[in-house]
Design an enzyme around this catalytic site. Structure first.
Site, short mmCIF file in Angstrom:
data_model
loop_
_atom_site.label_atom_id
_atom_site.label_comp_id
_atom_site.label_asym_id
_atom_site.label_seq_id
_atom_site.Cartn_x
_atom_site.Cartn_y
_atom_site.Cartn_z
N LYS A 176 -49.05 103.28 -0.45
CA LYS A 176 -47.64 102.90 -0.22
C LYS A 176 -47.63 101.38 -0.16
CE LYS A 176 -44.53 101.91 2.21
NZ LYS A 176 -43.79 100.66 1.98
N GLU A 252 -55.61 96.83 10.18
CA GLU A 252 -55.77 95.38 10.11
C GLU A 252 -54.39 94.79 10.35
OE1 GLU A 252 -57.74 94.71 6.34
OE2 GLU A 252 -59.62 95.47 7.13
N CYS A 286 -52.70 86.45 6.99
CA CYS A 286 -53.00 86.95 8.33
C CYS A 286 -54.05 86.08 9.01
CB CYS A 286 -53.50 88.38 8.24
SG CYS A 286 -54.89 88.55 7.11
N GLU A 388 -46.70 85.56 16.52
CA GLU A 388 -46.99 85.34 15.10
C GLU A 388 -45.69 85.02 14.36
OE1 GLU A 388 -47.97 88.72 12.49
OE2 GLU A 388 -49.64 87.52 11.74
P1 NAD Z 1 -45.26 95.46 7.99
O1 NAD Z 1 -45.98 96.05 9.12
O2 NAD Z 1 -43.82 95.20 8.11
O3 NAD Z 1 -45.41 96.39 6.69
C1 NAD Z 1 -46.68 96.77 6.18
C2 NAD Z 1 -46.55 98.08 5.46
O4 NAD Z 1 -46.31 99.11 6.42
C3 NAD Z 1 -45.38 98.15 4.48
O5 NAD Z 1 -45.79 98.89 3.35
C4 NAD Z 1 -44.32 98.88 5.28
O6 NAD Z 1 -43.38 99.54 4.47
C5 NAD Z 1 -45.17 99.85 6.06
N1 NAD Z 1 -44.60 100.33 7.33
C6 NAD Z 1 -43.93 99.62 8.25
N2 NAD Z 1 -43.62 100.40 9.31
C7 NAD Z 1 -44.14 101.62 9.06
C8 NAD Z 1 -44.14 102.86 9.77
N3 NAD Z 1 -43.57 102.99 10.95
N4 NAD Z 1 -44.76 103.91 9.21
C9 NAD Z 1 -45.36 103.80 8.00
N5 NAD Z 1 -45.37 102.67 7.28
C10 NAD Z 1 -44.78 101.58 7.80
O7 NAD Z 1 -46.07 94.14 7.61
P2 NAD Z 1 -45.69 93.06 6.50
O8 NAD Z 1 -44.50 92.31 6.98
O9 NAD Z 1 -45.65 93.71 5.16
O10 NAD Z 1 -46.96 92.11 6.51
C11 NAD Z 1 -47.11 91.02 7.37
C12 NAD Z 1 -47.98 91.39 8.56
O11 NAD Z 1 -49.22 91.87 8.09
C13 NAD Z 1 -48.31 90.23 9.47
O12 NAD Z 1 -48.24 90.65 10.81
C14 NAD Z 1 -49.77 89.91 9.12
O13 NAD Z 1 -50.50 89.27 10.12
C15 NAD Z 1 -50.29 91.26 8.82
N6 NAD Z 1 -51.47 91.19 7.99
C16 NAD Z 1 -52.69 91.47 8.56
C17 NAD Z 1 -53.84 91.38 7.78
C18 NAD Z 1 -55.20 91.65 8.36
O14 NAD Z 1 -56.13 91.77 7.58
N7 NAD Z 1 -55.35 91.76 9.66
C19 NAD Z 1 -53.74 91.01 6.43
C20 NAD Z 1 -52.47 90.73 5.91
C21 NAD Z 1 -51.34 90.84 6.70
#
Ligand code: NAD
Length: 484
Positions: A176, A252, A286, A388
């Site tokens: 997804k 992550e 991230c 963040e």
């Molecule tokens: P997000 O959590 O909004 O979305 C990530 C994914 O999860 C998307 O595909 C979204 O549609 C899905 N999603 C969201 N809520 C969900 C739920 N309740 N159930 C199932 N799926 C769900 O994150 P984002 O805005 O896309 O990315 C930015 C974030 O990602 C930042 O917090 C960043 O630090 C983090 N990040 C972490 C790493 C790491 O390796 N630790 C790497 C990249 C990004």
């Protein structure tokens, strides 16, 4: 306008419901994307299950490995298509995607193909009361159908970081992608078909998170394990979904990473590394730095040099070689970042540079542009020093002692990464050992050997992936005991 559909059981599948994907550069609609309901998610999970017990599950490791090498080579062959798709979805400079996102997308298949070719097996002889003894050996089998839920900041790179090891270990996946970045995951479906990966091994469903494809997928009883990259809040919701059926998760998540700069550092290297770690990908990494602590004697000089570097960054179109900074991913995210820009001022920050939306010419004027921003003067408990932001900004604060800076760096709910800048070897080891994070860089940033463990401490993550560590999540370990 592009039509982007799901990829299920080796075929592209539309949905009655669709949503618009907008360009971060101009906010114009660039694609119509299918939105999966429960039926499409069901079909994708069913296809993944069938492939697991069917052709994919019957392949020898060597055959699987050959296919994954084929996938990597095909990504490289279609490099420019991936590059254009990734930069259209994210607005990121092509120079960045050319050197990081797309090559890593291919490399993620090769590295895990190599890892599974060389997995050692545990073997123990044991004594038994009858004196004949027994032998124990451990085998690894796939964990099953893996749901891969991905963010938008490094779409292909982070998605393949999960899909690569999942497939190498013999699992099948339903991906997804983020609703913001549907293109490269879909293009990868074409690659899978071209290379001859059996249908159903790699599936993609598009949509949003809560009450949409993300939640339907992670809540699906046919999913055996969930691997996720994204915000900590979303990861927590996914953990709850995974509790039903007691399914394993690898998470992550977010960060609020510190750079610690000692007065004895190589100044130019520290400035160059900190500029990259704050502003690369418009701060949407991230592992990026949002808190900079500088030893007091160096503080003024460091802030002045960081300011000069930030002000040299040219905002512009992805294809322009001079572009150092693209837009944020969306107007919604821009509004969130700008709300922190306002909060910083309200909390009493000194704005060293930036601090506002960026005004851009022509059609770019409607895009998600913000100025690279540096603040000083806030206490550690200010919102912009704790939460963040995920934008091109950082707060720089002075410190006096090693003890103090370690305590301040650790005083946060996140624990993803840190960078330490010093030429004192003993101090580098001491500080690296005491920082509560999953990854520490000394005198560098974002140097990644894919065999090493990757993941976050505290609220930044659960589990480690990378090299053989990925096997812990993507395989089921079984002990076989043979009485002699
Ligand atoms: P997000 O959590 O909004 O979305 C990530 C994914 O999860 C998307 O595909 C979204 O549609 C899905 N999603 C969201 N809520 C969900 C739920 N309740 N159930 C199932 N799926 C769900 O994150 P984002 O805005 O896309 O990315 C930015 C974030 O990602 C930042 O917090 C960043 O630090 C983090 N990040 C972490 C790493 C790491 O390796 N630790 C790497 C990249 C990004």
């Amino acid at each position: 306008m592009k039509q982007i559909d799901h990829f299920i059981d080796g075929a592209f599948v539309a949905s009655a419901r669709r949503f618009d994907k907008r360009s971060p550069l101009t906010n114009a609609v660039i694609a119509s994307v299918a939105e999966a309901g429960r039926a499409e998610v069901d079909a994708a999970v069913g296809a993944a299950r069938a492939a697991l017990v069917g052709p994919w599950g019957k392949l020898a490791v060597a055959e699987r490995v050959d296919l994954l090498y084929g996938v990597a080579n095909e990504i490289n062959r279609r490099f420019d298509e991936f590059l254009e798709a990734e930069s259209a979805d994210t607005g990121k400079p092509m120079s960045l995607a050319r050197h990081i996102d797309i090559p890593r997308g291919a490399e993620n298949f090769k590295i895990f193909a190599d890892v599974v070719k060389n997995v050692p097996t545990e073997f123990f002889e044991m004594a038994t009361p009858d004196g004949r003894g027994a032998l124990n050996y451990a085998t690894r089998s796939p964990i099953g159908v893996v749901a891969v839920v991905c963010p938008w900041n490094l779409p292909l790179l982070l998605m393949t970081w999960k899909v690569g090891p999942a497939l190498a270990c013999g699992n099948t996946v339903v991906v997804k992608p983020s609703e913001e970045t549907p293109q490269t995951a879909t293009l990868l479906g074409e690659v899978m078909n071209a290379v001859g990966v059996p249908k159903g091994v790699y599936n993609v469903v598009h949509g949003f998170g809560p009450d949409s494809a993300g939640a339907f997928l992670t809540g699906h009883s046919g999913v055996d394990a969930i691997t996720f990259t994204g915000e900590t809040r979303s990861g927590a919701a996914i953990m709850k979904a995974a509790a039903e059926g007691a399914r394993p998760v690898s998470l992550e998540m977010g960060g609020k990473n510190a750079a610690i700069v000692f007065a004895d550092c190589d100044f130019d290297a520290a400035i160059e590394g900190t500029l990259r770690s704050v502003f690369a990908n418009c701060g949407q990494v991230c592992l990026g730095t949002e808190r900079v602590y500088v030893e007091r004697p160096l503080f003024d000089r460091f802030v002045a040099a960081l300011k000069a570097g930030a002000e040299k960054l040219k905002l512009g179109r992805p294809e322009d070689a001079a572009t150092g900074l693209g837009p944020l991913i969306s107007l919604e995210h821009r509004d969130k970042v700008l709300s922190y820009y306002r909060k910083a001022v309200a909390e009493g920050a000194t704005v060293v540079t930036g601090g506002a939306a960026a005004s851009m010419p022509g059609e770019l004027g409607a895009g998600a542009w913000v100025q690279p921003t540096i603040w000083t003067g806030l206490a550690d408990d200010a919102a912009v020093c704790r939460e963040e932001i995920f934008g091109p900004c950082c707060h720089v604060a002075p410190f006096d002692t090693e003890e103090e800076v370690v305590r301040r760096a650790n005083d946060n709910v996140y624990g993803l990464a840190a960078s330490v800048w010093t030429t004192n070897l003993a101090r580098a080891h001491r500080v690296a050992g005491r920082i509560e994070v999953g990854l520490v860089w000394v005198n560098s940033w974002f140097l990644r050997d894919l065999r090493t463990p990757f993941g976050g401490a505290k609220q930044s993550g659960i589990g480690r992936e990378g090299g053989v560590h990925s096997l812990e999540f993507y395989t089921e370990l079984k002990n076989v005991c043979i009485k002699l």
